[in-house]
Write a protein that holds these residues in place. Sequence first.
Motif, PDB file in Angstrom:
ATOM      1  N   SER A 115       0.658  -1.108  -0.050  1.00 18.48           N
ATOM      2  CA  SER A 115       0.401  -0.011  -0.083  1.00 18.48           C
ATOM      3  C   SER A 115       1.135   1.205  -0.178  1.00 18.48           C
ATOM      4  N   VAL A 116       1.732   1.382   0.769  1.00 24.38           N
ATOM      5  CA  VAL A 116       2.483   2.528   0.891  1.00 24.38           C
ATOM      6  C   VAL A 116       3.862   2.189  -0.353  1.00 24.38           C
ATOM      7  N   TRP A 147      -4.173   2.213   8.871  1.00 26.17           N
ATOM      8  CA  TRP A 147      -3.981   2.338   7.723  1.00 26.17           C
ATOM      9  C   TRP A 147      -3.748   3.350   8.022  1.00 26.17           C
ATOM     10  N   ARG A 151       0.695   4.582   7.464  1.00 27.05           N
ATOM     11  CA  ARG A 151       1.117   5.789   6.014  1.00 27.05           C
ATOM     12  C   ARG A 151       1.410   7.067   6.578  1.00 27.05           C
TER      13      ARG A 151
END
Length: 243
Positions: A115-116, A147, A151
């Motif tokens: 996701s990053v 999340w 993040r």
Amino acid sequence: MNDTPVEVTELNYDDAVRLAAKWAKENGQTLVQDTGTAEYAKIPRDIALGYTTMASEALEQMRVQGEAAPTHVFLQAGVGSMAGGVLAYLEQKLTANPPYTVIVEPDTVACIFESVKTGGGNPVAVGGNPETIMAGLNCGEPNPLTWPVLRDFASCYGACPDWVTELGMRTLAYPHNGDGKVIAGESGAVGLGLLVHLCLAPEMHAERQRMGLDENATVLLFSTEGDTDPEAYRRIVEAAGSK
């Protein structure tokens, strides 16, 4: 007591959660698990808040023992609820000098890492049926409630093959200098395994310098699993000479 039998499926973790949620809704039951949705937020939020107790107790124990506050923290992640809860607490309590935080996942199902990596700011899913001995971290979709913390506040992200957690398990099973033995399962030892590899592998010299992992570092880790599979645990820790 409810006599509903356990149902074994071929679904991955995330689809099994959706199946359980559907069953709970259809049968007037309450789902208790730690990844949320727009419609299911209170219970997973409370679970994430509960994880902050770990961080609170760890900081208090370090204070009582005269230890410095952690400069580095390694947090294993499945959906990221534990990691997000602990990281949020540390960021709030150690505002002046927040620790360098590493989020650690299995490389086959590293949904936080991926996701990053996409750079879009939104969580992405790792589909399919990924395999890893870190069963407790075999989750393909980040918890959308935690999340944003992972993040925005984590320092870096590590996607680790299984041998890394095996290294951590053996390190805890055979301590040095009078330290006590810690029985840590596959999902509990990957943070230490990565730390040991970073500190001892010659090819990681530049990386550990960049991370500030030197003799002045104080590292905080959490072992979140015992030998939930005793046979596998014994096989791994007795594998002398393996990587």
